[in-house]
Design an enzyme around this catalytic site. Structure first.
Site: not given
Ligand code: NAD
Length: 979
Positions: A738, A772
């Protein structure tokens, strides 16, 4: 005072008085007969609505949108779109009126003119004037007829501080004008105005009691002082239930201040349709005794019944209003008695259009020998002219409530009056019904037994209703309690045990970064390997655990969360800077995920069979193996809970790697899972570096499912990595990702701008735009662009930015210093391509970014295309609805979208063509509720099916089909088989 009269005498006198009133009123026939005699279109509109419920709804909706339509062709088009629809039976007059081929044809124009004139005539029946001179004329006429009055200024919903200041100023002016122009004469002719508390402060909120009180009281003092110099009386109206307690609190405190304590020309309002109103009257009496000088209580039944009922059902709150009209009527009589018996401390204004209610009050007043001046009757302008006259002629003081103002803000008032006038339960309607027996109508209200049973709350966990003082108190206490637990150490949890780490990282409060919420032990890659091994080992046992047991685990988790609701919300307020209500909503969502997925798994567990003679076919779901859950910080409880419990209930062992800024809340989730009895190895909590642990886990050959929510860049990388077969890997991985959005809300010319401005503000700036689902583009049609933008800016400016735990805060901090700098970078870039229309100073400590609005943003530019994930809104101008839709669809994302419109054809087109996973029409675009609004997008917003929806768990399952030939030697049981 003890009543000396028995109920029987009251009843006998009531009947006699009522009969007399009715006889006096019937001089010119019933009001409906009169309507028919007059037979104007506006009268016909009313009679039609009463005979045809489908037409009633459509007509009221059309009346609601009418003031926003700027041309006759537009009006004609809407006439057809609203009324020429299946299910609405049209009377012949209307059919003829609508019989035109093109909206801009001559017959179309005639239809538009005729209809507009009818609605305007209808509005003028209930609105005492559109301008002050008109209202003065009305008052003069009322005076001539011996009626007193109170003037109410109709206004748009107050959503900006400018409007709140304007409201006060307009009332000060109004009082001056009235005092100068209304001749003092008849006893009741003293000038009186009616005001609404919520209009004095745009951020009026029961949760922020002290803040709202300070702002409102300040403005009320100015009002009351001015009123005193002019000799004008002030009456305080009552509004929706949510404001009731705080309204009473504010008024009671203010009216006890030495400066105002002696004033007797002030009134407050109580609504008998509220279940707790009798209690409130008791409280008011006790308070009035303490105060000393008498006040007036206007007793009404209440004007927001539909709204209160709908809200209670939607939010899962107990219905604050009685569900049966008879119960309200009965309570009104009880309250009338209590009020009149205390006429020494409270004067009574009996506001009703029900002859029986009025007659009963008179009977009691007579029996109690209440001196004149302590008792009056009130009616709304235009609603019960004959009753008013009859009451006056019988020697009672009658006060007419006179709303005044322009038609657009007056529409909601008009609709409330029309609803009341045409509601089946209304006395006004019943008194006009064919052959209605007067005795039945005047009989004492009979309360149905089931009235006492509160409607059952629905499936969803309900957010706290902060109209309840005890819940406000609990939230406050929880915050204090959590604050005493800050700075503790949290460890990874692997194979049923806390695992100590060599290094820890603090997770800080973004409102006050010097405060550490907790120290979080950082898992190493070796620990990730241990977690994977533990999960793998536990899998066969967990996969075999009966679904019922797994589902019950989720239900226990839900119960524990419900018990710890306020505490969990407090952790969110402090660790990720969510304001209280946003945090509350999230706890509810987490609970809903648990209960919903528990039920869903039990549903899926049955699979299905397709048996026929000699052959059985069984379709069954099986767990896949090890699930890695990677969650973001922005929904620090609901999202990891949803993904984790989905994986668990489907029988997969799970490793949760939470986002670093919300690792403590994730630890609370882990704690709850342990308390609920999750077996060792089935669930591991693995906080640590995302860029190290993340790839290690997702690339691991033993992983079967990756459930990720986060940014597009990370999601896409995971998707690509997961596709690569690792040495030893014997399966393909399932990725649910997501990701982000660039969500747009279209506002067209027929939109209710009160709603649209408030909805866009909430969607764009709720949680600082860090959802999001947040709206980051407002696509506004030319015709309303300037008006919309101006109110949008003022409404946003009115929001309080500050530390999240302050109950008056609307916008807290962003999550981190990096996030702040990243957002500020975009704002700097945005300056080059659009007009910066709003940026305000913000607190310096803490990671604050001002709510920022750019206008005239090009639809292909950076501001309109890239997810900024902060409080930055791009406003884009569109020439037509078609263009607006094209702009809305012109991004790589397809997550949420919104439309504010009251044009049915636009709504239909948006439903068909708006490319988003979740489309919201005429409401904000955030706050999806499990099962009701399963959530998730497509295009580059994500891959996988919707969280909280019927297909979600399927992604964690492997369906198997078992076919067995049960035929032996040409023999097979055939009983019960479809042949
Ligand atoms: P992010 O992608 O920076 O982090 C998400 C998670 O991924 C964290 O736990 C992080 O530690 C982990 N992560 C970071 N690098 C990684 C890698 N290389 N491999 C695997 N995992 C890794 O996102 P964020 O800043 O925590 O959240 C904000 C984003 O999430 C926004 O883009 C938002 O739109 C999205 N979001 C989407 C939904 C949805 O349902 N579509 C819901 C909530 C948030």
């Amino acid at each position: 005072m003890i009543s000396t009269v028995t109920p029987q005498t009251y009843e006998r006198d009531t009947q006699a008085i009522a009969q007399k009133l009715i006889a006096a009123m019937q001089g010119g026939g019933s009001w409906l007969t009169q309507l028919r005699d007059r037979a104007q279109l506006e009268d016909k509109l009313l009679t039609w609505t009463m005979s045809n419920p489908g037409l009633r709804v459509q007509l009221f909706r059309l009346i609601d949108v009418l003031p926003t339509l700027s041309s006759k062709a537009e009006i004609a088009r809407h006439l057809q779109e609203y009324l020429a629809v299946p299910g609405v039976e049209l009377p012949s007059t209307l059919k003829q009126l609508l019989n035109f081929a093109a909206p801009d044809s001559l017959p179309g124009q005639v239809a538009a003119t005729t209809f507009t004139a009818a609605v305007s005539a209808l509005a003028h029946r209930y609105i005492a004037g559109e301008s002050l001179p008109q209202v003065l004329k009305t008052i003069e006429k009322l005076n001539r007829n011996g009626m007193a009055f109170t003037v109410d200024m109709l206004g748009e919903a107050v959503i900006t501080e400018k409007e709140a200041h304007g409201y006060l100023q307009q009332y000060l002016d109004l009082m001056t004008q009235l005092a100068q122009n209304v001749p003092t004469g008849t006893a009741g002719a003293k000038v009186q105005v009616s005001v609404k508390l919520t209009a004095f402060y745009s951020q009026f909120d029961p949760l922020d009691g002290p803040g709202s009180q300070a702002q409102v009281s300040d403005r009320l003092r100015t009002l009351l002082r001015h009123a005193q110099t002019l000799g004008v009386a002030v009456h305080f109206d009552m509004e929706q239930y949510t404001y009731k307690t705080i309204t009473l609190e504010i008024l009671k405190a203010l009216l006890m201040e030495p400066e105002f304590r002696d004033r007797t020309d002030i009134g407050i309002t109580l609504q008998a349709y509220l279940r707790d109103s009798y209690q409130d009257l008791h409280g008011t009496i006790e308070w009035a005794k303490l105060r000393g000088a008498p006040l007036t209580v206007r007793l009404v039944k209440g004007a927001y019944w539909d709204q209160e009922t709908i809200q209670a059902i939607q939010k899962g709150w107990p219905q604050p209003v009685y569900s049966h009209k008879a119960a309200t009527d009965a309570n009104f009589e009880r309250m009338t008695q209590l009020l009149l018996e205390n006429h020494g401390v409270l004067h009574a204004a009996i506001g009703s259009h029900n002859v029986r209610s009025q007659a009963k009050a008179i009977a009691m007043a007579n029996a109690l020998q209440i001196p004149s001046g302590r008792f009056e009757m009130q009616v709304l302008y235009g609603m019960a002219d004959k009753l008013a006259k009859a009451l006056h002629d019988q020697g009672h003081r009658v006060r007419v409530y006179c709303p005044y103002g322009k038609l657009i803000p007056g529409m909601s008032y008009l609709i409330r009056r029309l609803l009341e006038n045409t509601a089946n339960s209304s006395f006004l309607k019943q008194s006009s019904a064919e052959g209605a027996a007067m005795e039945a109508l005047l009989a004492p209200p009979e309360v149905p037994a089931q009235e006492l049973v509160l409607p059952r709350s629905h499936f969803h966990a309900a957010d706290p209703d902060y109209a309840q003082e005890n819940l406000r108190h609990q939230a406050h206490q929880a915050l204090a309690s959590v604050k005493s637990q800050l700075g503790r150490q949290y460890w990874p949890f692997i194979n049923g045990e806390a695992t100590l780490t060599a290094s820890s990282e603090p997770s800080v409060n973004p409102s006050e970064p010097a405060t550490a919420i907790g120290q979080v032990g950082q898992a190493t890659l070796e620990m990730a390997e241990q977690a994977m091994a533990a999960a793998k080992t536990a899998f066969p046992m967990w996969a075999k655990t009966p679904v019922r047991e797994r589902a019950d685990l989720l239900r226990r988790v839900a119960d524990l969360m419900a018990q710890r609701r306020q505490e969990l919300a407090a952790w969110m307020v402090l660790e990720v800077g969510k304001v209280q209500r946003e945090a509350d909503g999230e706890v509810s969502e987490a609970i809903d995920f648990c209960r919903y997925y528990a039920d869903e798994m039990e549903r899926l567990d049955a699979g299905y069979d397709r048996d026929l003679a000699g052959e059985t076919n069984a379709y069954r779901y099986h767990p896949r193996g090890v699930a890695v859950v990677i969650s973001p910080w922005n929904f620090p409880l609901a999202i990891p809970t949803g993904m984790v419990v989905a994986a668990l209930v489907t029988g997969n062992c799970t490793i949760l790697k939470p986002a670093a800024p919300s690792a403590v809340i994730a630890a609370k989730l882990a704690e709850i899972l342990m308390d609920a009895g999750v077996p060792a190895g089935v669930f591991q909590y693995l906080p640590g570096s995302g860029s190290q642990l993340g790839p290690y886990l997702t690339k691991h050959p033993d992983v079967h499912i990756i459930a990720f929510t986060g940014s597009q860049s990370v999601g896409c990388r995971i998707y690509a990595d997961a596709a690569i077969l690792q040495p030893g890997q014997k399966h393909l991985k399932r990725v649910i990702a997501e990701m982000g959005g660039k969500n747009g809300i279209i506002v067209d010319q027929s939109a209710d701008l009160d709603q649209a401005v408030a909805g866009v503000v909430k969607s764009a700036f709720g949680y600082g735009g860090q959802k999001c689902s947040a709206c980051s583009r407002a696509i506004v049609l030319d015709a309303v662009y300037d008006t919309f933008v101006q109110r949008l800016i003022e409404a946003t400016q009115s929001l309080n930015v500050g530390i999240a735990e302050n109950p008056g805060t609307a916008i807290g901090p962003v999550i981190s210093a990096e996030a702040r700098d990243h957002i500020l970078g975009y704002i700097a870039q945005g300056n080059a391509e659009a007009t910066l229309a709003l940026a305000e100073p913000v607190p310096e400590s803490g990671y604050f970014v001002s709510p920022t609005i750019f206008t005239d943003v090009p639809s292909n530019g950076v501001l309109a295309q890239e997810e900024i994930f902060g409080p930055v809104l791009a406003v884009i101008r569109a020439k037509s609805f078609e263009e607006a839709l094209a702009i809305a669809n012109n991004t790589q994302y397809a997550l949420t979208g919104g439309l504010y419109s009251r044009t049915p054809s636009h709504i239909e087109r948006a439903k068909a063509e708006f490319e988003v996973g979740n489309l919201y029409i005429n409401r904000n675009t955030t706050g999806a509720i499990v099962d009701r609004q399963p959530f998730g997008g497509f295009k580059l917003s994500g891959v996988g099916s919707k969280a909280g929806g019927r297909d979600y768990l399927l992604q964690f399952l492997e369906p198997k089909v078992i076919t067995e030939n049960v035929q032996r030697q040409g023999f097979a049981p055939i009983e019960g088989i479809d042949l």
